[in-house]
Design a protein around this motif. Structure first.
Motif, short mmCIF file in Angstrom:
data_model
loop_
_atom_site.label_atom_id
_atom_site.label_comp_id
_atom_site.label_asym_id
_atom_site.label_seq_id
_atom_site.Cartn_x
_atom_site.Cartn_y
_atom_site.Cartn_z
N THR A 118 0.86 -1.18 0.00
CA THR A 118 0.00 0.00 0.00
C THR A 118 0.89 1.23 0.00
O THR A 118 1.94 1.24 0.65
N ASP A 119 0.49 2.23 -0.76
CA ASP A 119 1.31 3.43 -0.89
C ASP A 119 0.97 4.48 0.15
O ASP A 119 1.84 5.21 0.62
N ASP A 120 -0.31 4.57 0.49
CA ASP A 120 -0.69 5.60 1.46
C ASP A 120 -1.85 5.10 2.29
O ASP A 120 -2.67 4.29 1.82
N PHE A 121 -1.93 5.56 3.51
CA PHE A 121 -2.95 5.12 4.44
C PHE A 121 -3.27 6.29 5.36
O PHE A 121 -2.40 6.78 6.07
N VAL A 122 -4.49 6.78 5.32
CA VAL A 122 -4.85 7.96 6.13
C VAL A 122 -6.10 7.65 6.94
O VAL A 122 -7.07 7.10 6.42
#
Lengths: 326, 217
Positions: free
Chosen positions: B89-93
């Protein structure tokens, strides 16, 4: 020392002492109120939140100074200044110790009542000049309240005046240190007169349970609705100073001022004043606000008749009591 | 007289309270003991190989009732550790300002890739500070104490009791005494229903059948 130099010196010292006492008083009130409500009060700013008043003042002074459209600018700006002057002005006649009185007026009691009674003028001025219905309502209420409570206040103060035969605050204290404190003897006009004085003083200073002119739940903030920043700070300050001076005068009139069981002097006066000051907070954070009509009923149906009766009793005491009992 | 009495009683009450210990504490400085399963914030931990466990499958994003999770799946590539191809996964917010701490995202994660932590974030001045970014979530995994639950464990704990697992094989035996007919009937219809969706993994039908069998008891 010339009279002018004397006045300037005492004035400067008194103002400095008053303002710093008020600063510590604000901290103490917030802390004490917190404890009474089972919470901590200020803890973050400084050790035990001691610098909280400083933070309050800095915050208040940073606020934008707003003058509402349609306000009477001159009166609007003058009101907080006058309020501060009048509340500090009463302090001039405070007998702090036998040798420490800024102005030992022969008619100190009259001066005190007159200048204290003038406090209603800036309050109404602020209410009128704000061009705000809540402020105006608050101002009207303040006038009604102060005029009503002026009567029992004067009657209560008359009791020690009659008993001691002096209109000078220092004279009354001197009489008490030679004989006895009025709150203790004669008990019947003395102690009720003190209670009367205390209530009337709270009403004059617009403190809870008599803070009808401010009445947050009804009038937003009453006369101070439109005030911000430095001007609001002055009103806030005036209210505290008024209470502090009222406590000091109560201590002088009924509890023998500088007199004490050992070593009479300034410390006794300060201790008694602060004790009364604490009681004011204690009452403030305990009782609810009276309704406007209840306030008037209390004043005219109870306090004023009781005051008249106390004055009569005091006069009768002076006239008929055996010499030894005085 | 009643007024005076009440006034004095009120004064006595406040004075007594003033000298009692307070019922509040100064929060960030003093933290009250929390419950065993207390959970506040999130973390993205590593898997057993020391890599970030999240594969960007979006299950958590889809189940989130407040829709506060935004995942940006990355491209599949060979893992530098194991050499096997896996998803990243590249981004997690996570926007904590709207999170309701329901822990559903943790429950649905088959990889234990998102967990909750016991230690709260510091109080913040801006709403935007409550949006936890990728770096923050990764850091929480090492810095903060994990909460009680993680995905596979929570899934297992919600798995039907062991007896039910044998249900398809020995149907009459586990069916409890009260209503054998009622119990067997839905169990019979169940396989028929799931028949068309045979592409699903094997354990699935057993799981589905189990609640139906349990219900009558």
């Amino acid at each position: 020392m010339s009279a002018l130099g004397h006045g300037a010196l005492y004035g400067a010292v008194l103002i400095a002492v008053m303002l710093s006492t008020v600063a510590v008083g604000i901290w103490f009130e917030r802390k004490f109120a917190g404890r009474m409500q089972s919470r901590l009060g200020p803890t973050i700013v400084g050790p035990m939140g001691l610098l909280q008043p400083l933070a309050d003042v800095v915050k208040l002074l940073q606020k934008e100074d707003i003058i509402p459209a349609g306000a009477d600018r001159a009166l609007f700006n003058l009101a907080p200044v006058l309020a501060t002057i009048f509340s500090l002005g009463v302090a001039a006649v405070l007998p702090l110790s036998p040798h420490m009185i800024a102005a030992d007026l022969d008619i100190g009691v009259v001066y005190m009542l007159a200048v204290g009674g003038l406090m209603v003028v800036p309050t109404f001025m602020a209410g009128w000049a704000s061009n705000n219905k809540f402020a105006l309502l608050g101002g009207m209420r303040a006038v009604a309240q102060s005029i009503s409570y002026g009567v029992p206040l004067v009657l209560a103060v008359l009791v020690p005046v009659i008993l001691s035969g002096s209109l000078s605050l220092a004279g009354i204290v001197r009489w008490q240190s030679e004989h006895h404190w009025f709150a203790l003897w004669p008990v019947i006009p003395g102690l009720p007169a003190f209670a009367l004085y205390f209530m009337a003083m709270l009403a004059e200073a617009n403190r809870i349970p008599f803070d009808i002119p401010e009445a947050e739940s009804e009038l937003v903030a009453g006369v101070t609705t439109e005030y911000t920043g430095a001007k609001f700070t002055l009103f806030y300050l005036a209210e505290y100073v008024h209470t502090l001076v009222g406590s000091a005068i109560g201590a002088a009139l009924f509890f023998g001022g500088w007199d004490g069981p050992f070593g009479p002097g300034l410390h006794w006066m300060v201790a008694k004043t602060l004790a009364l000051f604490v009681v004011v907070y204690w009452v403030r954070w305990t009782l609810l606000r009276l309704r406007s009509d209840q306030l008037m009923e209390l004043c005219w149906k109870w306090l004023t008749p009781i005051g008249v009766a106390l004055v009569l009793i005091a006069a009768a005491w002076v006239q008929f009591a055996p010499q030894g009992a005085l | 007289m009643g007024h005076i009495n009440d006034t004095l009683r009120a004064l006595w009450t406040t004075l007594r309270t003033a000298f009692r210990p307070t019922s509040t504490v100064q929060f960030p400085a003093v933290v009250r003991p929390r419950g065993e399963r207390y959970r506040v914030s999130f973390a993205l931990p590593d898997d057993e190989n020391g890599e970030m466990a999240c594969i960007g499958c979006l299950t958590c994003e889809r189940i989130c009732p407040s829709q506060v999770i935004k995942v940006k799946p990355g491209v599949k590539r060979e893992s530098p550790v194991t050499g096997k191809k896996r998803a990243y996964t590249d981004d997690f917010v996570i926007d904590l300002s709207a999170c309701i701490q329901c822990e559903l995202c943790v429950q649905v994660c088959n990889n234990d890739a998102i967990v909750m932590v016991r230690e709260a974030e510091q109080p913040m001045f801006e709403r935007e500070d409550l949006v936890l970014g990728f770096a923050r979530l990764r850091k929480n995994a090492t810095d903060r104490t994990r909460s009680w639950g993680h995905g596979t464990m929570l899934q297992e704990s919600q798995e039907p009791a062991k007896v039910e697992k044998k249900a398809p094989a020995a149907k009459p035996a586990p069916a409890p005494a009260p209503a054998p007919a009622a119990a067997s009937e839905p169990a019979k219809t169940e396989p028929a229903k799931t028949e068309p969706a045979k592409t699903e993994p094997a354990p699935e039908p057993a799981k589905e059948a189990a609640p139906a069998a349990v219900e009558p008891t």
